[in-house]
Design a protein around this motif. Structure first.
Motif, PDB file in Angstrom:
ATOM      1  N   ALA A 104     -81.401 -68.082   0.515  1.00 11.63           N
ATOM      2  CA  ALA A 104     -82.776 -68.221   1.002  1.00 11.63           C
ATOM      3  C   ALA A 104     -83.668 -67.111   0.452  1.00 11.63           C
ATOM      4  O   ALA A 104     -84.829 -67.343   0.110  1.00 11.63           O
ATOM      5  CB  ALA A 104     -82.788 -68.207   2.533  1.00 11.63           C
ATOM      6  N   THR A 105     -83.134 -65.899   0.367  1.00 12.12           N
ATOM      7  CA  THR A 105     -83.892 -64.790  -0.200  1.00 12.12           C
ATOM      8  C   THR A 105     -84.192 -65.031  -1.674  1.00 12.12           C
ATOM      9  O   THR A 105     -85.272 -64.697  -2.165  1.00 12.12           O
ATOM     10  CB  THR A 105     -83.109 -63.470  -0.032  1.00 12.12           C
ATOM     11  N   ALA A 106     -83.224 -65.630  -2.384  1.00  7.44           N
ATOM     12  CA  ALA A 106     -83.386 -65.867  -3.822  1.00  7.44           C
ATOM     13  C   ALA A 106     -84.307 -67.045  -4.128  1.00  7.44           C
ATOM     14  O   ALA A 106     -85.065 -67.007  -5.101  1.00  7.44           O
ATOM     15  CB  ALA A 106     -82.025 -66.109  -4.469  1.00  7.44           C
ATOM     16  N   ALA A 107     -84.251 -68.100  -3.288  1.00  8.82           N
ATOM     17  CA  ALA A 107     -84.970 -69.332  -3.642  1.00  8.82           C
ATOM     18  C   ALA A 107     -85.802 -69.920  -2.521  1.00  8.82           C
ATOM     19  O   ALA A 107     -86.416 -70.972  -2.708  1.00  8.82           O
ATOM     20  CB  ALA A 107     -83.969 -70.376  -4.131  1.00  8.82           C
ATOM     21  N   GLY A 108     -85.840 -69.297  -1.351  1.00  8.02           N
ATOM     22  CA  GLY A 108     -86.631 -69.819  -0.252  1.00  8.02           C
ATOM     23  C   GLY A 108     -86.183 -71.207   0.175  1.00  8.02           C
ATOM     24  O   GLY A 108     -84.981 -71.498   0.212  1.00  8.02           O
ATOM     25  N   GLU A 109     -87.154 -72.097   0.470  1.00 10.61           N
ATOM     26  CA  GLU A 109     -86.818 -73.441   0.920  1.00 10.61           C
ATOM     27  C   GLU A 109     -86.101 -74.248  -0.149  1.00 10.61           C
ATOM     28  O   GLU A 109     -85.359 -75.190   0.159  1.00 10.61           O
ATOM     29  CB  GLU A 109     -88.095 -74.178   1.350  1.00 10.61           C
ATOM     30  N   ALA A 110     -86.275 -73.878  -1.402  1.00  8.71           N
ATOM     31  CA  ALA A 110     -85.593 -74.585  -2.489  1.00  8.71           C
ATOM     32  C   ALA A 110     -84.069 -74.450  -2.389  1.00  8.71           C
ATOM     33  O   ALA A 110     -83.335 -75.234  -2.998  1.00  8.71           O
ATOM     34  CB  ALA A 110     -86.064 -74.059  -3.836  1.00  8.71           C
ATOM     35  N   SER A 111     -83.594 -73.468  -1.620  1.00  9.87           N
ATOM     36  CA  SER A 111     -82.151 -73.292  -1.474  1.00  9.87           C
ATOM     37  C   SER A 111     -81.501 -74.502  -0.812  1.00  9.87           C
ATOM     38  O   SER A 111     -80.306 -74.760  -1.020  1.00  9.87           O
ATOM     39  CB  SER A 111     -81.844 -72.023  -0.667  1.00  9.87           C
ATOM     40  N   LEU A 112     -82.260 -75.270  -0.001  1.00  8.57           N
ATOM     41  CA  LEU A 112     -81.697 -76.484   0.604  1.00  8.57           C
ATOM     42  C   LEU A 112     -81.356 -77.512  -0.472  1.00  8.57           C
ATOM     43  O   LEU A 112     -80.334 -78.205  -0.377  1.00  8.57           O
ATOM     44  CB  LEU A 112     -82.681 -77.081   1.615  1.00  8.57           C
ATOM     45  N   TRP A 113     -82.196 -77.610  -1.492  1.00  6.62           N
ATOM     46  CA  TRP A 113     -81.880 -78.476  -2.621  1.00  6.62           C
ATOM     47  C   TRP A 113     -80.720 -77.898  -3.428  1.00  6.62           C
ATOM     48  O   TRP A 113     -79.894 -78.640  -3.973  1.00  6.62           O
ATOM     49  CB  TRP A 113     -83.100 -78.653  -3.518  1.00  6.62           C
ATOM     50  N   ALA A 114     -80.668 -76.573  -3.524  1.00  7.45           N
ATOM     51  CA  ALA A 114     -79.587 -75.934  -4.279  1.00  7.45           C
ATOM     52  C   ALA A 114     -78.230 -76.243  -3.666  1.00  7.45           C
ATOM     53  O   ALA A 114     -77.239 -76.426  -4.381  1.00  7.45           O
ATOM     54  CB  ALA A 114     -79.811 -74.422  -4.347  1.00  7.45           C
TER      55      ALA A 114
ATOM     56  N   VAL B 126     -71.418 -77.828   6.708  1.00 12.22           N
ATOM     57  CA  VAL B 126     -71.641 -76.659   7.563  1.00 12.22           C
ATOM     58  C   VAL B 126     -72.554 -75.648   6.864  1.00 12.22           C
ATOM     59  O   VAL B 126     -73.453 -75.065   7.485  1.00 12.22           O
ATOM     60  CB  VAL B 126     -70.303 -76.014   7.968  1.00 12.22           C
ATOM     61  N   TYR B 127     -72.351 -75.443   5.561  1.00 14.28           N
ATOM     62  CA  TYR B 127     -73.212 -74.523   4.808  1.00 14.28           C
ATOM     63  C   TYR B 127     -74.669 -74.990   4.821  1.00 14.28           C
ATOM     64  O   TYR B 127     -75.585 -74.194   5.020  1.00 14.28           O
ATOM     65  CB  TYR B 127     -72.722 -74.393   3.363  1.00 14.28           C
ATOM     66  N   TRP B 128     -74.879 -76.267   4.579  1.00 15.70           N
ATOM     67  CA  TRP B 128     -76.238 -76.785   4.563  1.00 15.70           C
ATOM     68  C   TRP B 128     -76.887 -76.637   5.940  1.00 15.70           C
ATOM     69  O   TRP B 128     -78.048 -76.237   6.055  1.00 15.70           O
ATOM     70  CB  TRP B 128     -76.218 -78.250   4.126  1.00 15.70           C
ATOM     71  N   ALA B 129     -76.147 -76.938   7.012  1.00 13.38           N
ATOM     72  CA  ALA B 129     -76.678 -76.799   8.367  1.00 13.38           C
ATOM     73  C   ALA B 129     -77.030 -75.349   8.670  1.00 13.38           C
ATOM     74  O   ALA B 129     -78.067 -75.057   9.293  1.00 13.38           O
ATOM     75  CB  ALA B 129     -75.668 -77.324   9.389  1.00 13.38           C
ATOM     76  N   CYS B 130     -76.187 -74.416   8.223  1.00  9.58           N
ATOM     77  CA  CYS B 130     -76.468 -72.994   8.452  1.00  9.58           C
ATOM     78  C   CYS B 130     -77.698 -72.550   7.662  1.00  9.58           C
ATOM     79  O   CYS B 130     -78.504 -71.758   8.142  1.00  9.58           O
ATOM     80  CB  CYS B 130     -75.252 -72.161   8.062  1.00  9.58           C
ATOM     81  N   SER B 131     -77.871 -73.091   6.467  1.00  8.14           N
ATOM     82  CA  SER B 131     -79.029 -72.732   5.651  1.00  8.14           C
ATOM     83  C   SER B 131     -80.319 -73.214   6.302  1.00  8.14           C
ATOM     84  O   SER B 131     -81.341 -72.503   6.282  1.00  8.14           O
ATOM     85  CB  SER B 131     -78.883 -73.334   4.253  1.00  8.14           C
TER      86      SER B 131
ATOM     87  N   LEU C  85     -85.307 -70.006  11.353  1.00 11.19           N
ATOM     88  CA  LEU C  85     -85.423 -68.827  12.214  1.00 11.19           C
ATOM     89  C   LEU C  85     -85.775 -67.565  11.441  1.00 11.19           C
ATOM     90  O   LEU C  85     -85.770 -66.465  11.999  1.00 11.19           O
ATOM     91  CB  LEU C  85     -84.109 -68.625  12.987  1.00 11.19           C
ATOM     92  N   GLN C  86     -86.066 -67.704  10.142  1.00 17.50           N
ATOM     93  CA  GLN C  86     -86.499 -66.575   9.301  1.00 17.50           C
ATOM     94  C   GLN C  86     -85.478 -65.437   9.315  1.00 17.50           C
ATOM     95  O   GLN C  86     -85.853 -64.256   9.362  1.00 17.50           O
ATOM     96  CB  GLN C  86     -87.864 -66.061   9.768  1.00 17.50           C
ATOM     97  N   ALA C  87     -84.199 -65.779   9.254  1.00 14.67           N
ATOM     98  CA  ALA C  87     -83.138 -64.758   9.294  1.00 14.67           C
ATOM     99  C   ALA C  87     -82.706 -64.386   7.885  1.00 14.67           C
ATOM    100  O   ALA C  87     -81.522 -64.453   7.532  1.00 14.67           O
ATOM    101  CB  ALA C  87     -81.955 -65.270  10.112  1.00 14.67           C
TER     102      ALA C  87
END
Length: 417
Positions: free
Chosen positions: A34-44, A231-236, A242-244
């Motif tokens: 998330a730090t590296a790609a923000g919301e795009a990490s969900l697509w990643a 599980v990884y996608w749900a955690c992301s 929650l901006q964690a």
């Protein structure tokens, strides 16, 4: 005929692989991505799962047809000869200096979230963790499978608890946000996220210990990969909602931070306990995988014979002791040189991707029909991921170059003798 006790069933196999894949990554990598790609990490994450599934299918077929404690190096050796088996075995073992210290550092970080520990106390916890894995490794493989099944359920329950307490998903966080202008961020995220799916190659070392390897090994591998990916996608999603994430300290404690935010101070103990056990489970699979590789090589006369001895439970106890001692040494050196977790993860990823690439190339020779085509596609995907790593792949490529040079010099000396 298997050389090891055949004690693993389908559910135990899924538990071993899913905890290996979730392990250390679930508590750190979604925030790093998330730090590296923000919301795009969900697509990643979806892209990474799409990249990993062909590799998993290929490993499943290789493990089904060629179950062997030698794992990926054995498969590479069957395809390309004894020289490549030795080289890939050393590449796999070379994960020890970087990958295991990273995992131990993450594990001790959960204790530091509860208590004010200095560096020396954290190192003691890391050594104690290694000692616990040595004790568990003396027991039959089914003991690890049962323990790790319980740990897998605890990890899934923790992520589900965050979704329930945070009333996720929220309308402000789309599950698949628009990607316009964000494609360039995906390679940086994938370079970190690949860590989450290393463990498949270590799982291949357990192939000989399934009761029905032709049926249960490929099913356990595929179901374990899919479960971990979900599980990884749900955690992301939770991390973004929650901006964690956002800096080194926040990324390293994202899951405890989310539980603390949603449930209060007492949730820190839940997060620390589950986090530590998850790290333990992931490392335990790797320790046993390393031990079985060394044992297999010794059993075939390629390493000193004493390493091929098994204890009363039929497990390679001496090889495991050697792995534990080597890991303890590397952990001490990593702390001495103040290597960060992010550095260690990126260096280790290069080794894993290179091993995957060689394994998929082996699949193009060992498999037939559609599986051969899938192995070729998987090899191309692994080559693409290796390119995405950029300079982070230099540790693995440099090591491979040194190993090839050493092999060439050894062959020249044998020819002159």
């Amino acid at each position: 005929m298997s050389r090891l006790n055949q004690e693993l069933g389908l559910l135990q196999g899924i538990a071993l692989l899913s905890t290996s894949l979730l392990g250390t990554g679930i508590f750190v990598v979604p925030a790093l991505a998330a730090t590296a790609a923000g919301e795009a990490s969900l697509w990643a994450w979806l892209l990474l799962i799409a990249l990993v599934l062909p590799v998993a299918f290929t490993f499943a077929q290789l493990g089904r047809h060629f179950p062997h404690a030698g794992g990926a190096p054995h498969l590479i050796g069957r395809a390309f000869g004894a020289r490549m088996e030795r080289l890939s075995a050393w590449l796999f073992l070379a994960v020890l200096p970087v990958g295991l210290p990273a995992a131990l550092h993450i594990a001790s970080g959960f204790w530091q979230a509860l208590f004010d520990l200095d560096a020396s106390q954290a190192l003691i916890i890391q050594f104690a963790t290694l000692a616990a894995m040595l004790l568990l490794g003396q027991r039959p493989a089914r003991a690890s499978g049962m323990i790790q099944g319980a740990i897998a359920l605890a990890i899934i329950a923790s992520v589900a608890l965050i979704w329930w307490a945070g009333d996720l998903p929220v309308s402000s966080q789309p599950l698949l946000p628009p990607l316009s202008g964000s494609w360039q961020l995906l390679p940086a995220a994938l370079g970190v996220m690949f860590w989450c799916f290393v463990g498949i190659e270590a799982f291949t070392h357990m192939g000989e210990e399934f009761k029905n390897p032709e049926r249960d090994f490929p099913l356990a591998l595929l179901l374990g990969v899919l479960l971990a990916g979900l599980v990884y996608w749900a955690c992301s999603v939770a991390v973004l909602s929650l901006q964690a994430y956002g800096d080194v300290q926040t990324d390293a404690a994202s899951l405890p931070r989310m539980l603390d935010l949603l449930l209060g101070e007492q949730a820190r103990w839940i997060a620390a306990t589950v986090g530590y056990l998850a790290c333990f489970a992931s490392m335990n699979v790797y320790m046993q995988g390393f031990a079985r590789l060394i044992w297999s090589l010794a059993d075939e006369g390629k390493l000193p014979a004493p390493l091929a001895q098994r204890n009363q439970h039929g497990v390679p106890a001496r090889a495991l002791l050697l792995v534990i001692l080597a890991c303890a040494l590397c952990t001490g050196l990593a702390q001495l040189f103040s290597l960060t977790v992010d550095d260690l993860i990126r260096y280790a990823n290069g080794n894993f991707v290179l091993i995957y690439l060689l394994s998929m190339a082996a699949g193009t020779l060992l498999l037939r029909g559609i599986w051969r085509m899938l192995a070729a596609i998987s090899a191309l995907l692994c080559a693409l991921v290796l390119l995405m790593l950029g300079s982070d792949a230099l540790y693995a490529l440099g090591l491979l170059g040194l190993l090839l040079l050493f092999e060439r010099l050894s062959a020249t000396q044998r020819a002159m003798a």
